[in-house]
Write a protein that holds these residues in place. Structure first.
Motif, PDB file in Angstrom:
ATOM      1  N   TYR A 116      11.946 -40.531  21.043  1.00 60.96           N
ATOM      2  CA  TYR A 116      12.129 -41.718  21.869  1.00 60.96           C
ATOM      3  C   TYR A 116      10.884 -42.175  22.623  1.00 60.96           C
ATOM      4  CZ  TYR A 116      17.041 -40.796  20.965  1.00 60.96           C
ATOM      5  OH  TYR A 116      18.241 -40.577  20.362  1.00 60.96           O
ATOM      6  N   TYR A 117       9.938 -41.284  22.886  1.00 63.22           N
ATOM      7  CA  TYR A 117       8.811 -41.642  23.755  1.00 63.22           C
ATOM      8  C   TYR A 117       7.441 -41.415  23.135  1.00 63.22           C
ATOM      9  CZ  TYR A 117      12.660 -41.462  27.044  1.00 63.22           C
ATOM     10  OH  TYR A 117      13.870 -41.654  27.659  1.00 63.22           O
ATOM     11  N   SER A 118       7.392 -41.214  21.835  1.00 63.42           N
ATOM     12  CA  SER A 118       6.109 -40.981  21.172  1.00 63.42           C
ATOM     13  C   SER A 118       5.280 -42.262  21.160  1.00 63.42           C
ATOM     14  CB  SER A 118       6.354 -40.509  19.732  1.00 63.42           C
ATOM     15  OG  SER A 118       5.127 -40.301  19.079  1.00 63.42           O
ATOM     16  N   GLU A 119       3.981 -42.115  21.344  1.00 65.13           N
ATOM     17  CA  GLU A 119       3.086 -43.267  21.303  1.00 65.13           C
ATOM     18  C   GLU A 119       2.921 -43.805  19.885  1.00 65.13           C
ATOM     19  OE1 GLU A 119      -0.596 -42.445  23.257  1.00 65.13           O
ATOM     20  OE2 GLU A 119       0.402 -41.791  25.096  1.00 65.13           O
ATOM     21  N   GLU A 120       3.195 -42.976  18.897  1.00 64.30           N
ATOM     22  CA  GLU A 120       3.119 -43.400  17.505  1.00 64.30           C
ATOM     23  C   GLU A 120       4.515 -43.382  16.893  1.00 64.30           C
ATOM     24  OE1 GLU A 120       1.125 -40.377  15.022  1.00 64.30           O
ATOM     25  OE2 GLU A 120       1.229 -39.096  16.789  1.00 64.30           O
ATOM     26  N   GLU A 121       4.728 -44.216  15.897  1.00 65.98           N
ATOM     27  CA  GLU A 121       6.015 -44.270  15.209  1.00 65.98           C
ATOM     28  C   GLU A 121       6.092 -43.100  14.236  1.00 65.98           C
ATOM     29  OE1 GLU A 121       9.748 -45.775  14.402  1.00 65.98           O
ATOM     30  OE2 GLU A 121       8.364 -46.507  15.900  1.00 65.98           O
ATOM     31  N   LEU A 122       7.000 -42.159  14.484  1.00 67.19           N
ATOM     32  CA  LEU A 122       7.131 -40.976  13.653  1.00 67.19           C
ATOM     33  C   LEU A 122       8.379 -41.070  12.783  1.00 67.19           C
ATOM     34  CD1 LEU A 122       6.398 -38.233  16.346  1.00 67.19           C
ATOM     35  CD2 LEU A 122       4.801 -39.162  14.667  1.00 67.19           C
ATOM     36  N   SER A 123       8.271 -40.582  11.558  1.00 69.80           N
ATOM     37  CA  SER A 123       9.442 -40.470  10.700  1.00 69.80           C
ATOM     38  C   SER A 123      10.222 -39.228  11.117  1.00 69.80           C
ATOM     39  CB  SER A 123       9.020 -40.351   9.233  1.00 69.80           C
ATOM     40  OG  SER A 123       8.383 -39.105   9.007  1.00 69.80           O
ATOM     41  N   ALA A 124      11.428 -39.076  10.601  1.00 76.16           N
ATOM     42  CA  ALA A 124      12.229 -37.889  10.912  1.00 76.16           C
ATOM     43  C   ALA A 124      11.489 -36.630  10.485  1.00 76.16           C
ATOM     44  CB  ALA A 124      13.587 -37.981  10.223  1.00 76.16           C
ATOM     45  N   GLU A 125      10.852 -36.682   9.319  1.00 71.27           N
ATOM     46  CA  GLU A 125      10.104 -35.528   8.824  1.00 71.27           C
ATOM     47  C   GLU A 125       8.940 -35.182   9.742  1.00 71.27           C
ATOM     48  OE1 GLU A 125      10.826 -38.237   6.943  1.00 71.27           O
ATOM     49  OE2 GLU A 125      12.321 -37.409   5.568  1.00 71.27           O
ATOM     50  N   GLN A 126       8.255 -36.188  10.243  1.00 76.00           N
ATOM     51  CA  GLN A 126       7.119 -35.963  11.136  1.00 76.00           C
ATOM     52  C   GLN A 126       7.566 -35.370  12.473  1.00 76.00           C
ATOM     53  OE1 GLN A 126       5.712 -40.020  10.862  1.00 76.00           O
ATOM     54  NE2 GLN A 126       3.782 -39.322   9.938  1.00 76.00           N
ATOM     55  N   VAL A 127       8.730 -35.805  12.965  1.00 76.25           N
ATOM     56  CA  VAL A 127       9.264 -35.258  14.209  1.00 76.25           C
ATOM     57  C   VAL A 127       9.534 -33.765  14.039  1.00 76.25           C
ATOM     58  CG1 VAL A 127      11.267 -35.261  15.762  1.00 76.25           C
ATOM     59  CG2 VAL A 127      10.244 -37.422  15.051  1.00 76.25           C
ATOM     60  N   VAL A 128      10.182 -33.394  12.943  1.00 76.06           N
ATOM     61  CA  VAL A 128      10.485 -31.987  12.696  1.00 76.06           C
ATOM     62  C   VAL A 128       9.207 -31.184  12.517  1.00 76.06           C
ATOM     63  CG1 VAL A 128      11.563 -30.383  11.081  1.00 76.06           C
ATOM     64  CG2 VAL A 128      12.778 -32.452  11.776  1.00 76.06           C
TER      65      VAL A 128
END
Length: 55
Positions: free
Chosen positions: A31-43
């Motif tokens: 919710y607060y990342s400065e970059e747009e992350l995919s679900a895979e990138q979050v994990v």
């Protein structure tokens, strides 16, 4: 990250992932990342930080 679904469904999915990964910052990555992350990138980010946190 674009998230679709009812709020209770999203909350339940987030709880499941938080329990599996044990990273207290997991929701921040979504919710607060400065970059747009995919679900895979979050994990991947949560797993890479896992060694910093004690369970």
């Amino acid at each position: 990250m674009n998230v679709e679904g009812e709020e209770f469904e999203i909350d339940n999915m987030l709880l499941i992932v938080e329990e599996a990964i044990h990273d207290p910052n997991l929701s921040d990555y979504i919710y607060y990342s400065e970059e747009e992350l995919s679900a895979e990138q979050v994990v991947e980010k949560a797993l890479s930080n896992k060694s910093r946190f004690k369970m």
